[in-house]
Design an enzyme around this catalytic site. Structure first.
Site, PDB file in Angstrom:
ATOM      1  CB  SER A  44      40.974  44.927  44.430  1.00 18.97           C
ATOM      2  OG  SER A  44      41.268  44.974  43.071  1.00 18.97           O
ATOM      3  CG  ASP A  45      47.637  45.041  44.419  1.00 14.93           C
ATOM      4  OD1 ASP A  45      47.543  45.361  43.429  1.00 14.93           O
ATOM      5  OD2 ASP A  45      48.786  44.880  45.210  1.00 14.93           O
ATOM      6  CG  PHE A  46      47.346  43.829  38.216  1.00 14.76           C
ATOM      7  CD1 PHE A  46      47.568  44.824  37.776  1.00 14.76           C
ATOM      8  CD2 PHE A  46      46.636  42.745  37.804  1.00 14.76           C
ATOM      9  CE1 PHE A  46      47.442  44.925  36.431  1.00 14.76           C
ATOM     10  CE2 PHE A  46      46.846  42.659  36.524  1.00 14.76           C
ATOM     11  CZ  PHE A  46      47.301  43.711  35.711  1.00 14.76           C
ATOM     12  CB  SER A  91      43.679  41.181  44.978  1.00 20.63           C
ATOM     13  OG  SER A  91      42.995  42.335  45.412  1.00 20.63           O
TER      14      SER A  91
END
Ligand code: NOJ
Length: 734
Positions: free
Chosen positions: A280-282, A284
């Protein structure tokens, strides 16, 4: 107990070491059998280190988690000694001793910083871009890193979005070629070598098209547009072997990318056959709550993981929720195991089960950082990245006989800004400013310098000094632009004008009637109409990296003849955005006269500088364009040929561009699409024939059933120096 556990690990470890040919599936199976659900959730959890230079910032909570075997990887930790220390914790103190993965945002260099990605993309030089990524990998892997969060493959048509700096611009063909080159550079000869790092294709998908250019905003687009223009660079990076993918922050047509099975399962896995894992992104996964598509942490975890996001970056949701989701029967154990297996697979392929410390050699690190050859490569890449926008008075290249030069502007002596955003472990103090570069190129010239104004503040205090220095000099170099912090993540702007009082400063200096060369430092297309009207000479330098000033001095004094071409359109005004070259004709194309055709009443449709635009110190003339046959049957190829002559006084490189227009098709086609390019070096007076082979695949597009097909009919083949100045012939596909 401790002994048994240690012994279990010892066996597993040495089985791995025992033979390269030992079957990884078998190894991972046996490891999975020993893991608790908590440990599995840990392998799917990635946490950030609060890195500072002393390298000891990791918080106690992470230390405990590492020792408990509840961390799969750490990012923002680097340095051979420091990563070794963390790895020792994982390997020696956790129950199963599974090694950590270390990741970092190595985007355009690690210690030796290269030009920002948008700048590198202006070189259209795939070899140089691959080399830049390779050097980044050599440095990164020598500081304990296994994994870089690049390449960023987001197409963007909106320079209000600050992250255009990190991408390859607006065109899918160019961006795809660049994405593949970067993956090859990072992953090198494969993970058997301890100098390869795993690439991470981001941000999947369509993150570059947020509404109104506002960071993290929703993306709403047709599947046709998605497939035709936005997906190709991600796919090229996956096809080039990228081991990981990062899901994007945005929602796409209502479904957040991090929990989007259409993107992560159907497209990425089913269609593209991607075998690695998605991170995932930070936070997310946590942000699914804000998107309003998950009610609580458990639901967010379940929907993200079962949609295909295997690793949770920093939300802590997987760690905290997976155990009870499995225990209560909401999450199939097989889904969890499949995800963990992929993370362990990367660790296996990186050789970490054989030697968890193979990336942590201080000796190697000392030898590998900022080597002369890396600095030279960065300087070369920087020269290749610069785009000459205007040279009307032929002021450039400058003469080395100049005796008094005034260097003016808030970026003229900035070292830190030269690195741009996401400069990894780069050190601004080691960068070469424009002033440094000029001084070493012209030791006998008097170079006077003042900032002229602050870079963002409304302050004219230094104007008088600037005017005085400019009046006394033979030539003025004006160094203007955006501070580096103004581009990158979370830096969307509604105005793309030069910030602060820089335009006013330029107006004052230009009104003196001196010879003025404007050098721009920025990470996105800016609206520079006024500069364009009043300045005869503009060089787009972007953020050129560690060797900025040296590379600029090489270009300004003609030791390198600029050859860069814009990978992204420069608008005349924010009101034109999105303005991009591969637009459609519309039912009422602007005919230059009729009110009720597609146009603005207060601005031309055309941008200030189009995609593919860039000048040279020399001049190139394109001859007639011909094709060896004017129709294509089945899988035949047509060869298009054009004569290119260097008619100027300098040797130089020209990026020859091939565009194709489908004149009639079942889905309204773009006016043109880039389908090829070649960088051609010519001596003064020299002529070369440049040829492109065109086949059915180059004529294909997504039809209304989302099938990629080429429809019979007429096509325009266009070759030229940019997306607007083109020679045209027609061919027919039978
Ligand atoms: C958020 C950014 O969107 C992403 O590009 C980056 O890799 C992560 N943070 C980690 O720093």
């Amino acid at each position: 107990m401790k002994f048994i556990i240690t012994f279990t690990f010892f066996i597993a470890f040495h089985i791995g070491a025992f033979s390269q040919s030992f079957n990884s599936a078998h190894f991972i199976d046996s490891l999975l059998l020993q893991m608790t659900i908590e440990e599995k959730a840990g392998q799917l959890s990635l946490f950030t280190n609060d890195w500072n230079d002393s390298g000891d910032m990791i918080q106690d909570q992470y230390v405990e988690l590492i020792k408990d075997g509840k961390v799969g990887g750490i990012f923002n930790a680097h340095g051979a000694a420091y990563t070794r220390k963390l790895q020792e914790m994982a390997v020696n103190e956790s129950r199963l001793g599974i090694p950590l993965l270390f990741g970092f945002d190595v985007i355009h260099g690690h210690h030796t910083i290269f030009p920002v990605p948008l700048a590198e993309s202006s070189s259209w030089d795939l070899e140089a871009i691959e080399r830049s990524a390779r050097i980044a990998a050599l440095e990164a892997s020598a500081t304990g890193l296994h994994w870089v969060f690049a390449p960023m493959c987001d197409i963007s048509r909106d320079p209000r979005w600050g992250r255009v700096m990190e991408g390859a611009g607006e065109d899918p063909f160019l961006a795809s070629a660049i994405a593949a080159a970067r993956v090859k550079g990072f992953q090198g000869e494969g993970f058997v070598q301890p100098d390869a790092v795993a690439a991470c294709v981001k941000h999947f998908a369509a993150y570059g098209a947020p509404q109104a250019g506002r960071e993290y905003h929703s993306v709403d687009m047709s599947e046709l547009t998605l497939r035709e223009f936005y997906l190709p660079p991600y796919k090229a990076a996956v096809d080039a072997g990228a081991f990981t993918v990062m899901s994007a922050f945005n929602d796409l047509n209502g479904i957040p990318a991090t929990a989007n099975s259409f993107l992560l399962q159907k497209i990425l896995r089913d269609e593209w056959n991607f075998k690695g894992f998605v991170v995932s992104d930070f936070t997310s996964v946590l942000e699914l709550l804000n998107h309003g598509t998950a009610e609580n942490a458990a639901q967010a975890t379940l929907t993200a993981l079962s949609s295909g996001t295997e690793m949770d970056m920093q939300a802590f949701f997987y760690l905290q929720n997976i155990p009870h989701l499995v225990n209560k029967g909401f999450l199939e154990k097989s889904v969890l195991d499949a995800a963990v297996r992929k993370v362990l697979q990367l660790k296996y392929e990186l050789g970490l089960f054989n030697d968890p410390f193979r990336f942590c050699s201080v000796e190697r690190e000392q030898k590998m950082l900022m080597k002369d050859e890396f600095l030279e490569a960065s300087r070369d890449m920087a020269r290749k990245s610069m785009v000459l926008l205007k040279n009307d008075a032929s002021l450039l290249p400058l003469s080395k006989r100049l005796r008094k030069v005034a260097l003016i502007g808030p970026l003229a002596d900035s070292r830190q800004d030269m690195l741009g955003g996401w400069y990894a472990a780069g050190d601004g103090k080691k960068a070469v400013s424009l002033l440094d570069g000029l001084k070493s190129k012209l030791p006998d010239c008097e170079i006077t310098f003042t900032k002229g104004c602050d870079i963002v503040a409304q302050d004219e205090q230094d104007f008088d000094t600037a005017i005085k220095l400019a009046s006394e000099a033979e030539l003025v170099i004006l160094a203007l632009g955006e501070p580096a912090w103004m581009t990158g993540e979370a830096t969307s702007r509604t105005s793309l004008d030069l910030p602060g009082m820089q335009q006013e400063l330029a107006d004052k200096i230009l009104s003196l009637g001196k010879n003025v060369v404007v050098v721009l430092f920025n990470g996105r297309p800016l609206t520079i109409n006024k500069l364009d009207q009043n300045a005869s000479t503009i060089l787009e330098a972007w953020y050129p990296g560690t060797m900025a000033g040296s590379a600029l001095a090489d270009v300004l004094f003609g030791e390198y003849n600029p050859s860069g071409k814009l990978p992204m359109t420069f608008p005349r005004s924010v009101g034109q955005i999105p303005v991009f070259y591969n637009t459609k004709n519309t039912g009422r194309p602007w005919d230059g006269a009729t009110n009720t055709t597609s146009r603005y009443i207060d601005s031309p449709n055309e941008p200030l500088y189009c995609f593919g635009f860039g000048l040279s110190y020399t001049s190139f003339i394109y001859g007639d364009l011909s094709v060896d046959k004017n129709q294509i049957i089945d899988n035949e190829l047509v060869t298009a040929t054009i004569e290119l002559t260097n008619t100027g006084k300098f040797a130089g490189e020209e990026i020859v561009q091939l565009y194709i227009r489908d004149l009639v098709s079942s889905v309204s086609p773009a006016l043109k699409n880039l389908k090829g390019f070649q960088k051609i070096m010519l001596q003064p007076g020299e002529t070369k024939l440049v040829q492109f082979k065109i086949g059915r695949n180059d004529l294909a597009f997504y039809n209304k059933d989302l099938k990629r097909i080429a429809e019979p009919g007429e096509f325009e083949i266009m070759i030229g120096t940019d997306s607007m100045k083109l020679k045209t012939v027609r061919i027919r596909l039978l």
